[in-house]
Design an enzyme around this catalytic site. Sequence first.
Site, PDB file in Angstrom:
ATOM      1  N   CYS A 126      58.734  28.844 -16.008  1.00 44.44           N
ATOM      2  CA  CYS A 126      59.100  29.708 -14.754  1.00 44.44           C
ATOM      3  C   CYS A 126      58.975  31.149 -14.983  1.00 44.44           C
ATOM      4  O   CYS A 126      58.252  31.993 -14.468  1.00 44.44           O
ATOM      5  CB  CYS A 126      60.081  29.215 -13.564  1.00 44.44           C
ATOM      6  SG  CYS A 126      61.595  28.735 -14.643  1.00 44.44           S
ATOM      7  N   SER A 156      68.520  27.594  -9.774  1.00 49.46           N
ATOM      8  CA  SER A 156      67.618  26.592  -9.107  1.00 49.46           C
ATOM      9  C   SER A 156      66.593  26.375 -10.271  1.00 49.46           C
ATOM     10  O   SER A 156      66.036  25.142 -10.270  1.00 49.46           O
ATOM     11  CB  SER A 156      66.668  26.838  -7.675  1.00 49.46           C
ATOM     12  OG  SER A 156      66.198  27.932  -7.909  1.00 49.46           O
ATOM     13  N   GLY A 157      66.528  27.044 -11.230  1.00 49.89           N
ATOM     14  CA  GLY A 157      65.587  26.870 -12.492  1.00 49.89           C
ATOM     15  C   GLY A 157      66.062  25.748 -13.256  1.00 49.89           C
ATOM     16  O   GLY A 157      65.492  25.152 -14.075  1.00 49.89           O
ATOM     17  N   HIS A 241      63.573  34.397  -9.709  1.00 54.79           N
ATOM     18  CA  HIS A 241      64.059  35.202 -11.135  1.00 54.79           C
ATOM     19  C   HIS A 241      63.908  36.471 -11.285  1.00 54.79           C
ATOM     20  O   HIS A 241      62.755  37.126 -10.677  1.00 54.79           O
ATOM     21  CB  HIS A 241      63.159  34.492 -12.227  1.00 54.79           C
ATOM     22  CG  HIS A 241      63.778  33.093 -12.491  1.00 54.79           C
ATOM     23  ND1 HIS A 241      64.782  32.406 -12.089  1.00 54.79           N
ATOM     24  CD2 HIS A 241      62.965  32.179 -13.374  1.00 54.79           C
ATOM     25  CE1 HIS A 241      64.854  31.068 -12.586  1.00 54.79           C
ATOM     26  NE2 HIS A 241      63.856  30.984 -13.565  1.00 54.79           N
ATOM     27  N   ASN A 314      61.398  31.061  -8.521  1.00 50.97           N
ATOM     28  CA  ASN A 314      61.097  30.333  -9.537  1.00 50.97           C
ATOM     29  C   ASN A 314      60.674  28.877  -9.364  1.00 50.97           C
ATOM     30  O   ASN A 314      59.643  28.153 -10.068  1.00 50.97           O
ATOM     31  CB  ASN A 314      62.211  30.242 -10.685  1.00 50.97           C
ATOM     32  CG  ASN A 314      63.445  29.828  -9.703  1.00 50.97           C
ATOM     33  OD1 ASN A 314      63.747  30.626  -8.819  1.00 50.97           O
ATOM     34  ND2 ASN A 314      63.889  28.668  -9.811  1.00 50.97           N
TER      35      ASN A 314
END
Length: 340
Positions: A126, A156-157, A241, A314
């Site tokens: 990402c 959340s990545g 991000h 992301n």
Amino acid sequence: MRVAIVGATGAVGSTMLGIMRERSFPADEVVPFASERSAGRTIDWGDRNLTVAPLTDETIQGFELALFSAGSGVSEEWGPRFADAGAVIVDNSSYWRMKDDVPLVVSEVNPEALANHNGIVANPNCSTMQMVVALKPILDTAGIERLVISTYQAVSGTGQRAVDELHSQTRAVLEATEIPPAQIYPHQIAFNAMPQVESFKDGDDYTTEERKMMAETRKILGDDSIRISATCVRIPVYTGHSESVNVQTRDDLSPEQCRELLATAPGVKVLDDPANGIYPLAIDAAGGDDVLVGRIRRDSSQDRCLNLWVVGDNLRKGAALNAVQLAELLNVRGLLRAAA
Ligand SMILES: NC(=O)c1ccc[n+]([C@@H]2O[C@H](COP(=O)([O-])OP(=O)(O)OC[C@H]3O[C@@H](n4cnc5c(N)ncnc54)[C@H](OP(=O)(O)O)[C@@H]3O)[C@@H](O)[C@H]2O)c1
């Protein structure tokens, strides 16, 4: 077309399903797959109810396309099996990305690489993905010699459990109750900044995420000579991000020229009026499709250097959106195979 979504109940998988609906992806049938735990669950997909299937030799037959986001182990084991059964795989995990015979593709950057697939196409990491969308027009115009990158990456990545960890720790801090111990991350993530994204492996002093950024960027941009150093930091943001990218170009490029180039680049939106508080923010990128670029300015400490601030969602461009865009390209370019 029959399409399999492997990892359909996860953060990326559910976003892929949503994006397929938003873009009216031409699927006659969509079958969600997840772990045994979720088999039989139904997923509401607009006017259709989809039932989650388990991965077995029988259930994977008859697909033209399979979008994977269930982790490296599942991709390693089940990717080739789907491919043997006739599907083309678009894989979100890191497992296939650096294999020589697997194209690593960003739809706006190197779509021509799709033509060389052997059944599996890899979707980049990402943080790499959003950065190369912004770098491609610069590469084409002025060349790139060197990149120095610092990332500020959302939780959340790491998937849904990391989102839950930030939430429960933040609530405990605000309510002055006992802070739940870190389980997903090595330290408390709430109200913190952690200079470790993923892991330190085999004595390396760069993390696996930093290594991915450096290697994947060179593969996607098709230039092994680009010198790159990355520092990846996890911060307590849910989605989006942010990245500080210092670019040394081969030919001189002014901030004005760079702004002009990026203003017409596909997938990019320039937000660059800092005196009026206009620059990319994670909260503005989250939920959107564009990579936002701003704070474009000269780095006068080096020749031919610019600083950029690059922000993207992301889960969308960083994963699910690009996977669906690659699926669309495979379809319109006639690069899917007839299902076995
Ligand atoms: N999050 C991001 O921003 C991002 C970006 C780029 C790439 N990726 C990659 O995408 C993949 C998924 O990430 P995520 O964030 O969506 O993770 P996640 O929220 O934890 O979801 C994982 C998914 O995989 C399924 N799964 C787990 N074990 C399985 C098994 N043995 N067989 C079949 N399905 C299984 C889960 O099903 P259950 O619900 O049944 O457990 C769930 O659907 C990872 O490889 C990750 O590195 C993530």
